[in-house]
Motif scaffolding. Structure first.
Motif, short mmCIF file in Angstrom:
data_model
loop_
_atom_site.label_atom_id
_atom_site.label_comp_id
_atom_site.label_asym_id
_atom_site.label_seq_id
_atom_site.Cartn_x
_atom_site.Cartn_y
_atom_site.Cartn_z
N TYR A 1 28.88 -21.01 -53.70
CA TYR A 1 27.97 -21.19 -52.57
C TYR A 1 26.85 -20.15 -52.60
O TYR A 1 27.09 -18.98 -52.87
N ASP A 2 25.65 -20.61 -52.29
CA ASP A 2 24.49 -19.71 -52.22
C ASP A 2 24.26 -19.22 -50.80
O ASP A 2 23.82 -18.09 -50.59
N THR A 3 24.54 -20.09 -49.83
CA THR A 3 24.32 -19.78 -48.42
C THR A 3 25.62 -19.99 -47.67
O THR A 3 26.28 -21.02 -47.84
N VAL A 4 25.97 -19.02 -46.82
CA VAL A 4 27.16 -19.14 -45.99
C VAL A 4 26.74 -18.99 -44.53
O VAL A 4 26.23 -17.95 -44.12
N PHE A 5 26.94 -20.06 -43.77
CA PHE A 5 26.80 -20.00 -42.32
C PHE A 5 28.15 -19.52 -41.80
O PHE A 5 29.18 -20.08 -42.16
N LEU A 6 28.14 -18.49 -40.97
CA LEU A 6 29.38 -17.91 -40.47
C LEU A 6 29.36 -17.93 -38.95
O LEU A 6 28.53 -17.27 -38.33
N GLY A 7 30.28 -18.69 -38.35
CA GLY A 7 30.32 -18.83 -36.91
C GLY A 7 31.53 -18.21 -36.27
O GLY A 7 32.64 -18.30 -36.81
N PHE A 8 31.32 -17.58 -35.11
CA PHE A 8 32.42 -16.96 -34.39
C PHE A 8 32.01 -16.65 -32.96
O PHE A 8 30.83 -16.47 -32.67
N PRO A 9 33.00 -16.55 -32.07
CA PRO A 9 32.73 -16.08 -30.71
C PRO A 9 32.78 -14.55 -30.68
O PRO A 9 33.34 -13.94 -31.59
N ILE A 10 32.19 -13.98 -29.67
CA ILE A 10 32.29 -12.53 -29.47
C ILE A 10 33.54 -12.26 -28.65
O ILE A 10 33.75 -12.87 -27.60
N TRP A 11 34.36 -11.36 -29.14
CA TRP A 11 35.58 -10.94 -28.43
C TRP A 11 35.48 -9.44 -28.22
O TRP A 11 35.37 -8.68 -29.19
N GLY A 12 35.52 -9.00 -26.97
CA GLY A 12 35.51 -7.56 -26.70
C GLY A 12 34.29 -6.88 -27.26
O GLY A 12 34.39 -5.80 -27.84
N GLU A 13 33.13 -7.53 -27.14
CA GLU A 13 31.85 -6.99 -27.58
C GLU A 13 31.73 -6.79 -29.08
O GLU A 13 30.97 -5.95 -29.56
N THR A 14 32.48 -7.59 -29.85
CA THR A 14 32.40 -7.50 -31.30
C THR A 14 32.88 -8.82 -31.92
O THR A 14 33.32 -9.73 -31.23
N ALA A 15 32.80 -8.88 -33.25
CA ALA A 15 33.34 -10.03 -33.96
C ALA A 15 34.86 -9.97 -33.90
O ALA A 15 35.44 -8.89 -33.98
N PRO A 16 35.54 -11.11 -33.77
CA PRO A 16 37.00 -11.11 -33.76
C PRO A 16 37.57 -10.49 -35.05
O PRO A 16 36.96 -10.61 -36.11
N PRO A 17 38.74 -9.87 -34.96
CA PRO A 17 39.35 -9.25 -36.16
C PRO A 17 39.48 -10.21 -37.34
O PRO A 17 39.34 -9.80 -38.49
N THR B 1 28.72 -17.44 -30.58
CA THR B 1 28.85 -17.83 -29.17
C THR B 1 29.40 -16.63 -28.41
O THR B 1 30.10 -15.79 -28.97
N HIS B 2 29.03 -16.55 -27.14
CA HIS B 2 29.52 -15.44 -26.32
C HIS B 2 29.62 -15.88 -24.88
O HIS B 2 29.06 -16.88 -24.47
N GLY B 3 30.37 -15.10 -24.11
CA GLY B 3 30.62 -15.44 -22.71
C GLY B 3 29.70 -14.75 -21.72
O GLY B 3 30.06 -14.58 -20.57
N GLY B 4 28.54 -14.33 -22.16
CA GLY B 4 27.58 -13.74 -21.24
C GLY B 4 27.28 -12.28 -21.51
O GLY B 4 26.43 -11.68 -20.87
N TYR B 5 27.95 -11.68 -22.48
CA TYR B 5 27.76 -10.26 -22.75
C TYR B 5 26.97 -10.00 -24.04
O TYR B 5 26.88 -8.87 -24.49
N GLY B 6 26.45 -11.02 -24.66
CA GLY B 6 25.66 -10.84 -25.87
C GLY B 6 26.50 -10.68 -27.12
O GLY B 6 27.69 -10.98 -27.14
N THR B 7 25.87 -10.18 -28.17
CA THR B 7 26.51 -10.14 -29.49
C THR B 7 27.23 -8.83 -29.79
O THR B 7 27.85 -8.69 -30.84
#
Length: 196
Positions: free
Chosen positions: A110-126, A147-153
């Motif tokens: 792969y040349d391009t990787v789209f990486l999706g995740f929600p924010i958990w505790g003001e960071t990327a999930p473990p 995606t986030h619940g209102g606290y940003g990335t």
């Protein structure tokens, strides 16, 4: 929630997410643009809890004809929202990176990787840290969607930079999608339970 109202929510999420992504990828695919996706193989890898990030991932994969890969920990997080929050907080604070259920066996193609995740505790999930540590993305373009619940990335950009050395990390697509937290707050309010 009825299946119809869930479908409507998903339709709205899809509509909201596809416009910026189509505009962004259309700009990338213009002749002479070095960021063209047409000549490279694209992977869409995502982690989701409530399904919001899955909707965005599916939209990207369909639009670009990309390979879709769901990131899952070897041991699933609890079904209960508050138990998951507590576990994620403990993992974040201890620096724990959970084992993955599976990895992308041919990530080098792969040349391009789209990486999706929600924010958990003001960071990327473990589990996102685990995914990045398990896959060599050096020389690849990494396009986060968050995606986030209102606290940003939070500090997720720093996590991506430190766990994907040598990858070209682009600015993320960011969307507030806090239905689960909002629902929990409303139910607790109705029950007269004060937030902890």
């Amino acid at each position: 929630m009825t299946p119809t109202s869930d479908l409507s929510r998903r339709a709205v999420l899809t509509a909201l997410t596809i416009l910026p992504l189509v505009a962004s990828t259309s700009a990338c695919a213009q002749p002479g643009n070095s960021r063209s996706l047409a000549n490279g193989k694209v992977l869409v890898a995502y982690f989701t809890r409530s399904g919001n990030t899955r909707v965005i991932a599916g939209t990207i994969a369909r639009t670009l004809g990309a390979t879709l890969f769901e990131i899952r920990p070897a041991r699933a997080y609890p079904d209960d929202y508050e138990e998951t929050v507590a576990q994620a907080r403990q993992e974040r604070d201890s620096g724990f990176e959970p084992a993955l259920a599976e990895t992308v066996t041919n990530v080098a193609t792969y040349d391009t990787v789209f990486l999706g995740f929600p924010i958990w505790g003001e960071t990327a999930p473990p589990v996102i840290r685990s995914f990045l540590r398990a896959h060599d993305l050096q020389g690849k373009t990494l396009r986060p969607f968050i995606t986030h619940g209102g606290y940003g990335t939070g500090n997720s950009s720093a996590v991506l930079a430190s766990h994907a050395p040598g990858a070209r990390v682009e600015d993320p697509f960011v969307m507030e999608a806090d239905q689960e937290r909002r629902t929990l707050t409303q139910v607790n309010s109705w029950l007269g339970v004060k937030p902890s």
